[in-house]
Design a protein around this motif. Structure first.
Motif, mmCIF file in Angstrom:
data_model
loop_
_atom_site.group_PDB
_atom_site.id
_atom_site.type_symbol
_atom_site.label_atom_id
_atom_site.label_comp_id
_atom_site.label_asym_id
_atom_site.label_seq_id
_atom_site.Cartn_x
_atom_site.Cartn_y
_atom_site.Cartn_z
ATOM 1 N N PHE A 168 41.315 42.726 40.589
ATOM 2 C CA PHE A 168 40.737 42.367 41.892
ATOM 3 C C PHE A 168 41.097 43.417 42.944
ATOM 4 N N THR A 169 42.337 43.826 42.937
ATOM 5 C CA THR A 169 42.828 44.737 43.981
ATOM 6 C C THR A 169 42.219 46.127 43.837
ATOM 7 N N LYS A 170 42.050 46.562 42.577
ATOM 8 C CA LYS A 170 41.498 47.901 42.337
ATOM 9 C C LYS A 170 40.100 48.066 42.912
ATOM 10 N N GLN A 171 39.351 46.969 42.994
ATOM 11 C CA GLN A 171 37.964 47.104 43.451
ATOM 12 C C GLN A 171 37.823 46.858 44.952
ATOM 13 N N VAL B 55 52.314 43.968 44.420
ATOM 14 C CA VAL B 55 51.099 44.562 44.969
ATOM 15 C C VAL B 55 51.127 44.360 46.481
ATOM 16 N N ALA B 56 50.838 45.421 47.221
ATOM 17 C CA ALA B 56 50.742 45.315 48.679
ATOM 18 C C ALA B 56 49.356 45.758 49.115
ATOM 19 N N ILE B 57 48.715 44.957 49.931
ATOM 20 C CA ILE B 57 47.361 45.229 50.417
ATOM 21 C C ILE B 57 47.409 45.248 51.939
ATOM 22 N N LYS B 58 46.908 46.327 52.507
ATOM 23 C CA LYS B 58 46.935 46.429 53.963
ATOM 24 C C LYS B 58 45.524 46.597 54.506
ATOM 25 N N LYS B 59 45.167 45.771 55.479
ATOM 26 C CA LYS B 59 43.862 45.907 56.113
ATOM 27 C C LYS B 59 43.885 47.168 56.954
ATOM 28 N N TYR C 224 69.747 54.422 33.519
ATOM 29 C CA TYR C 224 68.771 54.809 34.548
ATOM 30 C C TYR C 224 67.990 53.604 35.067
ATOM 31 N N ASP C 225 67.738 53.586 36.370
ATOM 32 C CA ASP C 225 66.681 52.757 36.940
ATOM 33 C C ASP C 225 65.439 53.622 37.030
ATOM 34 N N ALA C 226 64.289 53.034 36.765
ATOM 35 C CA ALA C 226 63.062 53.819 36.870
ATOM 36 C C ALA C 226 61.966 52.975 37.495
ATOM 37 N N ALA C 227 61.246 53.562 38.447
ATOM 38 C CA ALA C 227 60.189 52.835 39.153
ATOM 39 C C ALA C 227 58.946 53.704 39.242
ATOM 40 N N TRP C 228 57.807 53.054 39.441
ATOM 41 C CA TRP C 228 56.515 53.737 39.537
ATOM 42 C C TRP C 228 55.757 53.156 40.723
ATOM 43 N N TYR C 229 55.330 54.030 41.606
ATOM 44 C CA TYR C 229 54.609 53.598 42.805
ATOM 45 C C TYR C 229 53.255 54.291 42.845
ATOM 46 N N GLN C 230 52.207 53.525 43.043
ATOM 47 C CA GLN C 230 50.860 54.094 42.996
ATOM 48 C C GLN C 230 49.916 53.367 43.955
ATOM 49 N N MET C 231 48.863 54.043 44.363
ATOM 50 C CA MET C 231 47.785 53.412 45.105
ATOM 51 C C MET C 231 46.811 52.824 44.086
ATOM 52 N N LEU C 232 46.237 51.669 44.394
ATOM 53 C CA LEU C 232 45.418 50.966 43.406
ATOM 54 C C LEU C 232 43.920 51.148 43.600
ATOM 55 N N SER D 204 42.894 30.444 40.470
ATOM 56 C CA SER D 204 43.127 29.955 41.833
ATOM 57 C C SER D 204 43.794 31.031 42.689
ATOM 58 N N THR D 205 44.568 31.902 42.073
ATOM 59 C CA THR D 205 45.182 32.999 42.839
ATOM 60 C C THR D 205 44.103 33.946 43.360
ATOM 61 N N ILE D 206 43.128 34.259 42.505
ATOM 62 C CA ILE D 206 42.045 35.148 42.954
ATOM 63 C C ILE D 206 41.209 34.472 44.055
ATOM 64 N N THR D 207 40.940 33.182 43.889
ATOM 65 C CA THR D 207 40.229 32.452 44.949
ATOM 66 C C THR D 207 41.005 32.537 46.262
ATOM 67 N N ALA D 208 42.317 32.353 46.183
ATOM 68 C CA ALA D 208 43.145 32.408 47.390
ATOM 69 C C ALA D 208 43.079 33.794 48.024
ATOM 70 N N LEU D 209 43.080 34.818 47.186
ATOM 71 C CA LEU D 209 42.987 36.183 47.717
ATOM 72 C C LEU D 209 41.630 36.415 48.381
#
Lengths: 190, 190
Positions: free
Chosen positions: A158-161, A184-188, B167-175, A119-124
């Motif tokens: 879903f987001t990768k594609q 996850v952040a998605i920007k149009k 340590y705090d450790a984070a990873w940021y990437q484009m998907l 349902s999360t993917i449907t919502a997306l």
């Protein structure tokens, strides 16, 4: 000054896309934390549409909004976010500046009731086309509960594609904590 | 207002940890981009120690620093970053506010010469204990060249096992981009 924590990172991306009079969607009202944040950020002339399937969540959200005097800016739906397209007024299609998902279960609620991969993917799939140009959607993912890992994997796949000509997508996570949430952040793009 | 890009995200985490008079390390001088950024951020009373194994990189960095009038704030070493502990003056141990790695090959240079998993991990093992309390180390990872994927995996595996009390450790990437760089940020908690 720490590294950004997960929830502030999500709010920061959303905040940059909001303005007085904006339209926003909280796909998971929960305790009303994000709905309140959105309601404040869109101002008195903006509007927030907020979804939850649990009466308990909607009551907590309602109370919170009214105690802060922003109840009139919010429409609450007792409905799963996978139905957002049929429920939201047509006038908001393509005009949603921000959309937030905080997945998993209701804190201080029934932990058996969780959002689910399908349902999360449907919502997306329904929600992303509602975004305005430069609109942002965030999803906070949890993996510590049954089904959480599966749901997170589905959101990431879903987001990768997503077409990079239409969307930018990023993932931010803590590395040295077990089952820390990630976002996850998605920007149009346009 | 976009989602944070990778290099600005790294610089932002570093910037928060720097101050006038701070000590910083650029583990990969390259074209001098990060060394210049650090040299400006530590002010006239601060100092930057910058490493590279290629003469070409050091010359480009030297030119860049001097054209901006900050050459005196920087010590350049023609030496791999895996030797930083034996090269850096003992007085800086535990006093390094920021350390940057930009892995891979030298842009506009010989693409056969790249940082490598083993020496990068050695540099991290040596470098992290040099950080001051609340000091930050960032690593920009690339996977589009031979060995890049292996190196990124090694950095991630190393980072995941860091003691969260230290340590705090984070990873940021484009998907949704193939072989987009990503950034790991490590912050000393105390």
């Amino acid at each position: 000054m720490s590294l950004p924590a997960i929830l502030p990172f999500a709010q920061e991306q959303i905040r940059k896309s909001l303005f007085d009079g904006a339209i926003a969607v909280d796909a998971t009202a929960g305790n009303g934390h994000d709905t309140l944040f959105l309601a404040k950020a869109v101002g008195a002339s903006g509007h927030v549409y907020s979804f939850d399937i649990q009466q308990e969540a909607l009551e907590r959200t309602h109370l919170r909004l009214h105690s802060e005097g922003v109840g009139a800016r919010v429409t609450l739906y007792r409905k799963g976010h996978q139905f957002m397209r049929e429920v939201l007024p047509e006038q908001v299609y393509g005009r949603v500046a921000a959309m937030m998902f905080n997945l998993g279960y209701l804190p201080r609620g029934d932990r058996q009731v969780t959002t689910r991969a399908e349902s999360t993917i449907t919502a997306l799939e329904q929600g992303l086309p509602l975004l305005a140009p430069y609109g942002v959607c965030t999803l906070v993912l949890y993996t510590g509960h049954p089904g959480g890992e599966k749901e997170a994997d589905a959101v990431l796949a879903f987001t990768k594609q997503l077409d990079p000509k239409q969307y930018d997508a990023a993932w931010y996570q803590m590395l040295n904590r077990n089952h820390a949430p990630s976002v996850v952040a998605i920007k149009k793009v346009r």
